[in-house]
Write a protein that holds these residues in place. Structure first.
Motif, mmCIF file in Angstrom:
data_model
loop_
_atom_site.group_PDB
_atom_site.id
_atom_site.type_symbol
_atom_site.label_atom_id
_atom_site.label_comp_id
_atom_site.label_asym_id
_atom_site.label_seq_id
_atom_site.Cartn_x
_atom_site.Cartn_y
_atom_site.Cartn_z
ATOM 1 N N GLY A 83 21.913 -49.733 24.138
ATOM 2 C CA GLY A 83 20.956 -50.229 25.129
ATOM 3 C C GLY A 83 20.131 -49.129 25.759
ATOM 4 N N ARG A 84 20.608 -47.910 25.695
ATOM 5 C CA ARG A 84 19.912 -46.769 26.292
ATOM 6 C C ARG A 84 19.020 -46.036 25.290
ATOM 7 N NH1 ARG A 84 25.367 -44.907 29.198
ATOM 8 N NH2 ARG A 84 25.306 -46.429 30.884
ATOM 9 N N LEU A 85 19.086 -46.462 24.038
ATOM 10 C CA LEU A 85 18.323 -45.786 22.987
ATOM 11 C C LEU A 85 16.990 -46.483 22.742
ATOM 12 C CD1 LEU A 85 21.178 -45.171 20.395
ATOM 13 C CD2 LEU A 85 20.253 -43.548 22.047
ATOM 14 N N SER A 86 16.117 -45.761 22.033
ATOM 15 C CA SER A 86 14.841 -46.346 21.624
ATOM 16 C C SER A 86 15.100 -47.419 20.570
ATOM 17 C CB SER A 86 13.943 -45.252 21.040
ATOM 18 O OG SER A 86 14.506 -44.778 19.817
ATOM 19 N N LYS A 87 14.066 -48.163 20.236
ATOM 20 C CA LYS A 87 14.194 -49.186 19.184
ATOM 21 C C LYS A 87 14.578 -48.555 17.850
ATOM 22 C CE LYS A 87 13.307 -53.086 21.230
ATOM 23 N NZ LYS A 87 14.308 -54.143 21.258
ATOM 24 N N ARG A 88 14.071 -47.363 17.579
ATOM 25 C CA ARG A 88 14.425 -46.664 16.334
ATOM 26 C C ARG A 88 15.906 -46.281 16.351
ATOM 27 N NH1 ARG A 88 10.714 -45.229 12.871
ATOM 28 N NH2 ARG A 88 11.828 -43.399 12.107
ATOM 29 N N GLY A 89 16.388 -45.804 17.488
ATOM 30 C CA GLY A 89 17.802 -45.449 17.609
ATOM 31 C C GLY A 89 18.692 -46.665 17.461
ATOM 32 N N GLN A 90 18.258 -47.789 18.038
ATOM 33 C CA GLN A 90 19.019 -49.032 17.907
ATOM 34 C C GLN A 90 19.044 -49.492 16.460
ATOM 35 O OE1 GLN A 90 17.341 -51.846 20.662
ATOM 36 N NE2 GLN A 90 17.941 -50.645 22.456
ATOM 37 N N ALA A 91 17.922 -49.336 15.757
ATOM 38 C CA ALA A 91 17.873 -49.727 14.339
ATOM 39 C C ALA A 91 18.826 -48.866 13.516
ATOM 40 C CB ALA A 91 16.444 -49.615 13.798
ATOM 41 N N MET A 92 18.900 -47.583 13.844
ATOM 42 C CA MET A 92 19.810 -46.704 13.100
ATOM 43 C C MET A 92 21.274 -47.071 13.369
ATOM 44 S SD MET A 92 17.948 -42.997 12.898
ATOM 45 C CE MET A 92 17.621 -42.731 14.615
ATOM 46 N N ILE A 93 21.597 -47.443 14.608
ATOM 47 C CA ILE A 93 22.961 -47.892 14.914
ATOM 48 C C ILE A 93 23.259 -49.197 14.180
ATOM 49 C CG2 ILE A 93 24.397 -48.868 16.752
ATOM 50 C CD1 ILE A 93 23.403 -46.657 18.557
ATOM 51 N N ASP A 94 22.278 -50.099 14.125
ATOM 52 C CA ASP A 94 22.461 -51.350 13.385
ATOM 53 C C ASP A 94 22.710 -51.073 11.905
ATOM 54 O OD1 ASP A 94 22.191 -52.881 15.647
ATOM 55 O OD2 ASP A 94 20.147 -53.555 15.198
ATOM 56 N N ILE A 95 21.956 -50.156 11.325
ATOM 57 C CA ILE A 95 22.149 -49.813 9.914
ATOM 58 C C ILE A 95 23.558 -49.286 9.700
ATOM 59 C CG2 ILE A 95 21.472 -48.168 8.104
ATOM 60 C CD1 ILE A 95 18.560 -48.496 9.161
ATOM 61 N N PHE A 96 24.006 -48.395 10.569
ATOM 62 C CA PHE A 96 25.357 -47.849 10.471
ATOM 63 C C PHE A 96 26.392 -48.977 10.553
ATOM 64 C CE2 PHE A 96 29.236 -46.172 12.378
ATOM 65 C CZ PHE A 96 29.528 -45.121 11.520
ATOM 66 N N GLY A 97 26.223 -49.870 11.517
ATOM 67 C CA GLY A 97 27.167 -50.974 11.693
ATOM 68 C C GLY A 97 27.189 -51.930 10.513
ATOM 69 N N ILE A 98 26.011 -52.218 9.970
ATOM 70 C CA ILE A 98 25.927 -53.133 8.826
ATOM 71 C C ILE A 98 26.594 -52.510 7.601
ATOM 72 C CG2 ILE A 98 24.337 -54.198 7.173
ATOM 73 C CD1 ILE A 98 22.387 -54.567 9.605
ATOM 74 N N VAL A 99 26.288 -51.231 7.334
ATOM 75 C CA VAL A 99 26.783 -50.573 6.132
ATOM 76 C C VAL A 99 28.284 -50.288 6.211
ATOM 77 C CG1 VAL A 99 26.659 -48.430 4.775
ATOM 78 C CG2 VAL A 99 24.563 -49.580 5.492
ATOM 79 N N PHE A 100 28.765 -49.850 7.374
ATOM 80 C CA PHE A 100 30.156 -49.403 7.459
ATOM 81 C C PHE A 100 31.122 -50.421 8.059
ATOM 82 C CE2 PHE A 100 27.811 -45.401 7.162
ATOM 83 C CZ PHE A 100 28.460 -44.849 6.076
ATOM 84 N N PHE A 101 30.609 -51.472 8.675
ATOM 85 C CA PHE A 101 31.506 -52.457 9.277
ATOM 86 C C PHE A 101 31.255 -53.869 8.755
ATOM 87 C CE2 PHE A 101 31.416 -48.992 12.394
ATOM 88 C CZ PHE A 101 32.762 -48.719 12.446
#
Length: 195
Positions: A83-101
């Motif tokens: 929630g504290r990150l930019s939209k790009r940072g949130q997208a990167m966290i989403d990618i990590f979550g999708i790929v690894f979880f």
């Protein structure tokens, strides 16, 4: 990447259609539940089949609705960091979550539930309750539901990567369209204002 974005739109279309069908299952479950209760209290009749079909349909709602929930970005999130990150940072966290979880978990459940369905199907497994239903159809819901979730996870992954490359809009952006609940609340307020 444009071909992958086209695939993502096709998956989103499938998920949208499945989600709209699942919404009707909620009505069906409600009607069956109400009918069962009315029969039990008026003519003193009840059936395990009525109770089990409610469970089966509830399972279908949950399992087939998971991809639709992901598409609508309505799933549970814990945004302590994101929630504290930019939209790009949130997208990167989403990618990590999708790929690894998300994808490994959904693929594992899909893979592990398939033999359970096959065993139930080959043995024509029946409910242990008197007057119960055949069990294999509900066992099939698990791998199919998780397959739909895997498809939507792939679509979300494609959209996040496309967003980072500037090829598509932010997939997590909320539409300005009111939800059905908000529309109902506005209609109630308008009606109260007329009285």
């Amino acid at each position: 990447m444009n071909g992958l974005l086209k695939l993502s739109r096709l998956i989103d279309g499938l998920t949208e259609r499945v989600g709209k069908l699942v919404i009707w299952l909620v009505l069906l479950v409600t009607l069956i539940s109400a009918g069962n209760a009315i029969m039990r209290y008026t003519i003193n009749y009840s059936s395990n089949a009525f109770i089990e079909i409610q469970w089966y349909l509830f399972s279908a709602i949950f399992l087939f609705g998971a991809g639709y929930t992901l598409l609508r970005n309505e799933h549970v999130r814990i945004d302590l960091i994101a929630g504290r990150l930019s939209k790009r940072g949130q997208a990167m966290i989403d990618i990590f979550g999708i790929v690894f979880f998300l994808l490994p978990m959904a693929i594992a459940v899909m893979y592990l539930s398939w033999p359970i369905f096959l065993l139930a199907y080959h043995n024509n497994e029946q409910s242990s309750n008197a007057g119960g239903l055949v069990v294999w159809p509900v066992r099939l819901l698990v791998p199919v539901g998780f397959f739909l979730l895997v498809l939507q996870g792939i679509s979300e992954l494609i959209k996040r990567i496309g967003f980072l490359q500037g090829l598509c809009p932010d997939p997590t952006a909320r539409s300005q369209q009111a939800t059905p609940e908000e529309e109902l609340a506005l209609a109630i307020k308008a009606r109260q204002g007329e009285l």
